[in-house]
Write a protein that holds these residues in place. Structure first.
Motif, PDB file in Angstrom:
ATOM      1  N   VAL A 216      60.560  54.403  83.361  1.00 54.92           N
ATOM      2  CA  VAL A 216      59.575  54.371  83.997  1.00 54.92           C
ATOM      3  C   VAL A 216      58.437  52.923  82.620  1.00 54.92           C
ATOM      4  O   VAL A 216      59.380  53.880  81.460  1.00 54.92           O
ATOM      5  N   ILE A 217      57.832  52.468  82.492  1.00 54.08           N
ATOM      6  CA  ILE A 217      57.074  51.318  81.973  1.00 54.08           C
ATOM      7  C   ILE A 217      55.652  51.298  81.860  1.00 54.08           C
ATOM      8  O   ILE A 217      55.219  50.979  83.276  1.00 54.08           O
ATOM      9  N   ASN A 218      55.044  51.443  81.161  1.00 53.26           N
ATOM     10  CA  ASN A 218      53.340  51.620  81.106  1.00 53.26           C
ATOM     11  C   ASN A 218      53.372  50.770  80.569  1.00 53.26           C
ATOM     12  O   ASN A 218      53.476  50.176  79.035  1.00 53.26           O
ATOM     13  N   ILE A 219      51.901  49.544  81.695  1.00 53.44           N
ATOM     14  CA  ILE A 219      52.250  47.909  80.386  1.00 53.44           C
ATOM     15  C   ILE A 219      50.988  48.457  81.206  1.00 53.44           C
ATOM     16  O   ILE A 219      49.849  48.800  81.862  1.00 53.44           O
ATOM     17  N   THR A 220      49.487  47.670  80.163  1.00 53.15           N
ATOM     18  CA  THR A 220      48.554  47.464  80.256  1.00 53.15           C
ATOM     19  C   THR A 220      48.123  45.714  80.059  1.00 53.15           C
ATOM     20  O   THR A 220      48.976  45.092  79.175  1.00 53.15           O
ATOM     21  N   GLN A 221      47.802  45.225  81.317  1.00 54.60           N
ATOM     22  CA  GLN A 221      47.323  43.969  81.146  1.00 54.60           C
ATOM     23  C   GLN A 221      45.892  43.498  81.557  1.00 54.60           C
ATOM     24  O   GLN A 221      45.421  44.192  81.800  1.00 54.60           O
ATOM     25  N   GLY A 225      47.538  38.422  84.330  1.00 60.52           N
ATOM     26  CA  GLY A 225      48.790  38.769  84.211  1.00 60.52           C
ATOM     27  C   GLY A 225      49.346  38.721  82.646  1.00 60.52           C
ATOM     28  O   GLY A 225      50.694  38.987  81.939  1.00 60.52           O
ATOM     29  N   LYS A 226      48.089  38.355  81.917  1.00 56.27           N
ATOM     30  CA  LYS A 226      48.251  38.564  80.480  1.00 56.27           C
ATOM     31  C   LYS A 226      48.792  40.017  79.833  1.00 56.27           C
ATOM     32  O   LYS A 226      48.250  40.726  79.987  1.00 56.27           O
ATOM     33  N   VAL A 227      50.364  39.974  79.218  1.00 58.14           N
ATOM     34  CA  VAL A 227      50.238  41.120  78.846  1.00 58.14           C
ATOM     35  C   VAL A 227      49.329  42.000  77.607  1.00 58.14           C
ATOM     36  O   VAL A 227      49.235  41.239  76.498  1.00 58.14           O
ATOM     37  N   ILE A 228      48.654  42.897  77.299  1.00 49.07           N
ATOM     38  CA  ILE A 228      48.118  43.639  76.029  1.00 49.07           C
ATOM     39  C   ILE A 228      49.117  44.675  75.379  1.00 49.07           C
ATOM     40  O   ILE A 228      49.325  44.549  74.032  1.00 49.07           O
ATOM     41  N   ASP A 229      49.842  44.827  76.413  1.00 54.79           N
ATOM     42  CA  ASP A 229      50.629  46.290  75.262  1.00 54.79           C
ATOM     43  C   ASP A 229      51.819  46.820  76.240  1.00 54.79           C
ATOM     44  O   ASP A 229      51.315  46.738  78.240  1.00 54.79           O
ATOM     45  N   VAL A 230      52.466  47.116  75.935  1.00 53.66           N
ATOM     46  CA  VAL A 230      53.921  47.907  76.566  1.00 53.66           C
ATOM     47  C   VAL A 230      54.160  48.430  76.524  1.00 53.66           C
ATOM     48  O   VAL A 230      55.222  48.346  74.784  1.00 53.66           O
ATOM     49  N   GLN A 231      54.981  49.867  76.175  1.00 53.84           N
ATOM     50  CA  GLN A 231      55.875  51.279  76.228  1.00 53.84           C
ATOM     51  C   GLN A 231      56.200  51.849  77.224  1.00 53.84           C
ATOM     52  O   GLN A 231      55.710  51.762  78.825  1.00 53.84           O
ATOM     53  N   VAL A 250      59.754  42.300  78.981  1.00 52.61           N
ATOM     54  CA  VAL A 250      58.284  42.329  79.374  1.00 52.61           C
ATOM     55  C   VAL A 250      57.230  41.466  78.897  1.00 52.61           C
ATOM     56  O   VAL A 250      56.708  40.716  79.567  1.00 52.61           O
ATOM     57  N   LEU A 251      57.554  41.429  77.632  1.00 49.20           N
ATOM     58  CA  LEU A 251      56.623  40.111  76.932  1.00 49.20           C
ATOM     59  C   LEU A 251      57.149  38.809  77.189  1.00 49.20           C
ATOM     60  O   LEU A 251      55.964  37.702  77.342  1.00 49.20           O
ATOM     61  N   LYS A 266      45.866  46.270  88.426  1.00 54.59           N
ATOM     62  CA  LYS A 266      45.877  47.205  87.719  1.00 54.59           C
ATOM     63  C   LYS A 266      45.843  47.081  86.513  1.00 54.59           C
ATOM     64  O   LYS A 266      46.851  46.338  86.045  1.00 54.59           O
ATOM     65  N   ARG A 267      44.846  47.393  85.531  1.00 55.32           N
ATOM     66  CA  ARG A 267      45.059  47.043  84.201  1.00 55.32           C
ATOM     67  C   ARG A 267      45.934  47.850  83.621  1.00 55.32           C
ATOM     68  O   ARG A 267      46.791  47.477  82.968  1.00 55.32           O
ATOM     69  N   GLN A 268      45.767  49.467  84.439  1.00 60.20           N
ATOM     70  CA  GLN A 268      46.968  49.832  83.632  1.00 60.20           C
ATOM     71  C   GLN A 268      47.870  50.533  85.003  1.00 60.20           C
ATOM     72  O   GLN A 268      47.699  50.796  85.404  1.00 60.20           O
ATOM     73  N   LEU A 269      49.344  49.248  84.372  1.00 61.93           N
ATOM     74  CA  LEU A 269      50.057  49.453  85.445  1.00 61.93           C
ATOM     75  C   LEU A 269      51.665  50.847  84.894  1.00 61.93           C
ATOM     76  O   LEU A 269      51.835  50.069  83.659  1.00 61.93           O
ATOM     77  N   GLU A 270      51.996  51.669  86.007  1.00 58.29           N
ATOM     78  CA  GLU A 270      52.747  52.764  85.980  1.00 58.29           C
ATOM     79  C   GLU A 270      54.352  51.626  86.419  1.00 58.29           C
ATOM     80  O   GLU A 270      54.279  51.791  87.602  1.00 58.29           O
ATOM     81  N   LEU A 271      55.283  50.800  85.973  1.00 54.31           N
ATOM     82  CA  LEU A 271      56.450  50.610  86.760  1.00 54.31           C
ATOM     83  C   LEU A 271      57.600  51.531  86.716  1.00 54.31           C
ATOM     84  O   LEU A 271      58.114  51.182  85.626  1.00 54.31           O
ATOM     85  N   HIS A 272      58.060  51.530  87.780  1.00 48.61           N
ATOM     86  CA  HIS A 272      59.151  52.207  88.054  1.00 48.61           C
ATOM     87  C   HIS A 272      60.474  50.657  88.200  1.00 48.61           C
ATOM     88  O   HIS A 272      60.700  49.888  89.021  1.00 48.61           O
TER      89      HIS A 272
END
Length: 278
Positions: A216-221, A225-231, A250-251, A266-272
């Motif tokens: 599971v990847i939590n992406i803030t964009q 499509g510009k990525v601000i944070d990825v965890q 991801v970056l 979605k700004r806060q995206l949860e990707l499996h």
């Protein structure tokens, strides 16, 4: 008896003493005209008058006996000089007052030299302090300028994030368009597949990451499509190296797919995310 003796005395020749006479023969014709005239005048001089009877009656003086020349004597032996250093003699010849004045003058000159060296040293130290002070001022000015630039960039980023959040909230609060709800679900599935494919194409899978494991990847964009944070979620079964590789993918994949998926963005995206064998 008759006895006789014949004895003669022969005088030994006396050696001549004095400076030998030297003469030089000169041709009269080779002389200059003035010298030739002078010689002629000497030649035509009248002979001296004959001596008078009185002069004739005088007896000729007896030649004086020439005293014997002094015998050469042996040269007197010169006394050898004492083996004394001449410099020491000259120093001894100088009076104590003179030596004292010379020492005082030498000490004064040494003190002047020391004072000059100390002054030059202080000047150099002062110049170094001034240079260091100017460098510190320049560093402080650069730090202030960098801090101001960072603050301005942060404010611009905050403004952009706020605008993006407002747009995302407005899109989420808007009423869904009329139509089939299944079509909206299909768009979300295609959006998730596009994100997964973009990340997977920029990912170098480590050998120890299994193909069947999901992460599971939590992406803030931002919109676009510009990525601000990825965890990566702590529940991800990948090891530390695998998690870092997914975050880097991801970056590297940004900007993420956006065009055509604005309605499901979605700004806060949860990707499996699941690895596949390419």
């Amino acid at each position: 008896m008759y006895f006789g003796l014949w004895w003669t005395r022969q005088g030994a020749p006396q050696e001549s003493w004095g400076v030998p006479v030297q003469a030089e023969v000169i041709d009269a014709n080779a002389l200059s005209p003035s010298l030739q005239r002078a010689l002629k005048r000497e030649a035509v001089k009248p002979p001296p008058p004959p001596p008078t009877p009185e002069e004739k009656s005088l007896p000729e003086p007896l030649p004086e006996e020439t005293p014997p020349p002094p015998q050469p004597r042996a040269q007197e032996q010169l006394p050898e000089p004492d083996a004394v250093d001449q410099e020491e003699v000259r120093r001894d010849a100088v009076s104590p007052d003179t030596r004292l004045r010379e020492q005082e003058a030498k000490q004064r000159q040494q003190q002047v030299d020391l004072d000059e060296q100390e002054r030059q040293k202080q000047e150099q130290q002062q110049k170094q302090r001034e240079i260091l002070a100017r460098l510190e001022q320049v560093k402080a000015q650069r730090a202030l300028a960098k801090r101001a630039a960072d603050q301005a960039a942060a404010r611009l980023q905050q403004l952009a994030d706020w605008k993006a959040q407002q747009a995302s909230d407005a899109a989420a609060s808007a009423s869904p368009p009329p139509g089939n709800p299944d079509a909206d679900n299909g768009l979300k599935a295609r959006y998730a597949a596009a994100l997964t494919q973009a990340i997977r194409s920029n990912w170098t899978r480590p050998d120890n990451v299994p193909l069947s494991a999901r992460c599971v990847i939590n992406i803030t964009q931002l919109p676009g499509g510009k990525v601000i944070d990825v965890q990566v979620s702590p529940s991800c079964p990948y090891d530390a190296l695998g998690k870092r590789s997914v975050e880097a993918a991801v970056l590297k994949a940004q900007p993420l797919p956006y065009a055509g998926f604005e309605s499901v963005f979605k700004r806060q995206l949860e990707l499996h995310f699941q690895a596949e064998d390419n």
